[in-house]
Scaffold this motif. Sequence first.
Motif, mmCIF file in Angstrom:
data_model
loop_
_atom_site.group_PDB
_atom_site.id
_atom_site.type_symbol
_atom_site.label_atom_id
_atom_site.label_comp_id
_atom_site.label_asym_id
_atom_site.label_seq_id
_atom_site.Cartn_x
_atom_site.Cartn_y
_atom_site.Cartn_z
ATOM 1 N N UNK A 179 0.842 -1.195 0.000
ATOM 2 C CA UNK A 179 0.000 0.000 0.000
ATOM 3 C C UNK A 179 0.875 1.242 0.000
ATOM 4 N N UNK A 180 0.523 2.235 -0.797
ATOM 5 C CA UNK A 180 1.341 3.429 -0.926
ATOM 6 C C UNK A 180 0.544 4.702 -0.697
ATOM 7 N N UNK A 181 1.263 5.735 -0.273
ATOM 8 C CA UNK A 181 0.718 7.084 -0.229
ATOM 9 C C UNK A 181 1.704 7.997 -0.945
ATOM 10 N N UNK A 182 1.202 9.129 -1.427
ATOM 11 C CA UNK A 182 2.066 10.089 -2.111
ATOM 12 C C UNK A 182 1.822 11.475 -1.548
ATOM 13 N N UNK A 183 2.859 12.292 -1.570
ATOM 14 C CA UNK A 183 2.704 13.645 -1.071
ATOM 15 C C UNK A 183 3.916 14.492 -1.374
ATOM 16 N N UNK A 184 3.958 15.657 -0.737
ATOM 17 C CA UNK A 184 5.061 16.595 -0.893
ATOM 18 C C UNK A 184 5.732 16.800 0.456
ATOM 19 N N UNK A 185 7.060 16.900 0.455
ATOM 20 C CA UNK A 185 7.808 17.125 1.696
ATOM 21 C C UNK A 185 7.679 18.595 2.108
ATOM 22 N N UNK A 186 7.217 18.813 3.338
ATOM 23 C CA UNK A 186 7.034 20.170 3.849
ATOM 24 C C UNK A 186 7.799 20.346 5.172
ATOM 25 N N UNK A 246 15.645 13.077 12.773
ATOM 26 C CA UNK A 246 15.054 14.058 11.854
ATOM 27 C C UNK A 246 14.082 13.392 10.894
ATOM 28 N N UNK A 247 12.975 14.060 10.633
ATOM 29 C CA UNK A 247 11.933 13.465 9.793
ATOM 30 C C UNK A 247 11.570 14.375 8.637
ATOM 31 N N UNK A 248 11.057 13.771 7.587
ATOM 32 C CA UNK A 248 10.468 14.492 6.461
ATOM 33 C C UNK A 248 8.956 14.463 6.658
ATOM 34 N N UNK A 249 8.364 15.652 6.809
ATOM 35 C CA UNK A 249 6.917 15.742 6.981
ATOM 36 C C UNK A 249 6.230 15.677 5.616
ATOM 37 N N UNK A 250 5.163 14.900 5.545
ATOM 38 C CA UNK A 250 4.499 14.656 4.264
ATOM 39 C C UNK A 250 3.123 15.303 4.236
ATOM 40 N N UNK A 251 2.900 16.118 3.225
ATOM 41 C CA UNK A 251 1.574 16.673 2.977
ATOM 42 C C UNK A 251 0.945 15.845 1.863
ATOM 43 N N UNK A 252 -0.111 15.115 2.199
ATOM 44 C CA UNK A 252 -0.749 14.216 1.236
ATOM 45 C C UNK A 252 -1.368 15.009 0.092
ATOM 46 N N UNK A 253 -1.198 14.530 -1.130
ATOM 47 C CA UNK A 253 -1.707 15.233 -2.299
ATOM 48 C C UNK A 253 -3.231 15.279 -2.349
#
Length: 309
Positions: free
Chosen positions: A186-193, A205-212
């Motif tokens: 299962x996958x999700x996609x988004x932009x790193x914010x 440290x983490x990459x925060x994901x804003x779901x498309x």
Amino acid sequence: MEIIENIYTTTQQKPTILTVGTFDGVHTAHKNIIQKIKEQAQLKNYKSLIITFYPHPQTILKGTPIKCLTTFEEKAKLIQEIGIDAIVKLPFTKELSEMSSETFIQEILVNALSTKKIIIGYDHRFGKNKEGNIELLKKKGELYGFEVEEISKIEIEKQTISSTQIRKALSEGNITTANQLLGRNYTIQGTIIHGDKIAKTLGYPTANIQIHNPEKLIPMHGIYLVKTSVKHIKYFGMLYHGNNQTTNHAKEKIEINIFQFSENIYGEHIEVEFLHFIRHDKKFESITLLQKQIQNDEQTARQIIQKYT
């Protein structure tokens, strides 16, 4: 692959073989039907075609948005990978839900799509009040010159797979079951914010994901082993989905700690595959205890990675 968004402005010159459905998730059972469409189209020199709906019919019929396993774009990509010639993206509206089954057959299947064969489940219902069924399709097929192939109850029950089952598994954090039913991760996609940088102070440290797409289903709150691709290189990592109970930041967030990675990727697109559920989200009595738990989570994740390498 062609995507047809307005069936009333296009006429198929080549005879088509098709099926109809929502196909949310394009799971294992869906793929078997779609593969059958592709193979028979090649044999008969027909155009292979899938009619699918957007938005999800339950969103219109029940009046409440439903979280989907696949966005339309994800669904189209998965269907394209199977080798289908075209998808009809049929807008599911109140008007369409009230269209009679006979009108659906004549205007859409016959006039717009030049259907010569339809493959459909034995219990498929369509049209206003779900009045249309396999028997009506067969009757109208004789009238309009298209063949109907019925997928029997036995064939369907061999694979008791449904999008509802998969949604339930994901909502319970049962990633292993969901992936087995889907036939893929299962996958999700988004932009790193940018985030609040709290995880960085904990040494993770983490990459925060804003779901498309807000319609996309996100698995239950918790910690997961995941895999992502950055600049065409695959990395494992830990994903957190929750509302930061320990640090009192109530905003729900999705963030990923990518193992052995330190590049700046703000603004970049990211796709994340869920591999394994590690634990539930919970509130800790102190930041120190949270930090210790994250260290334990990393150890658990790295042990599990061995199954995927």
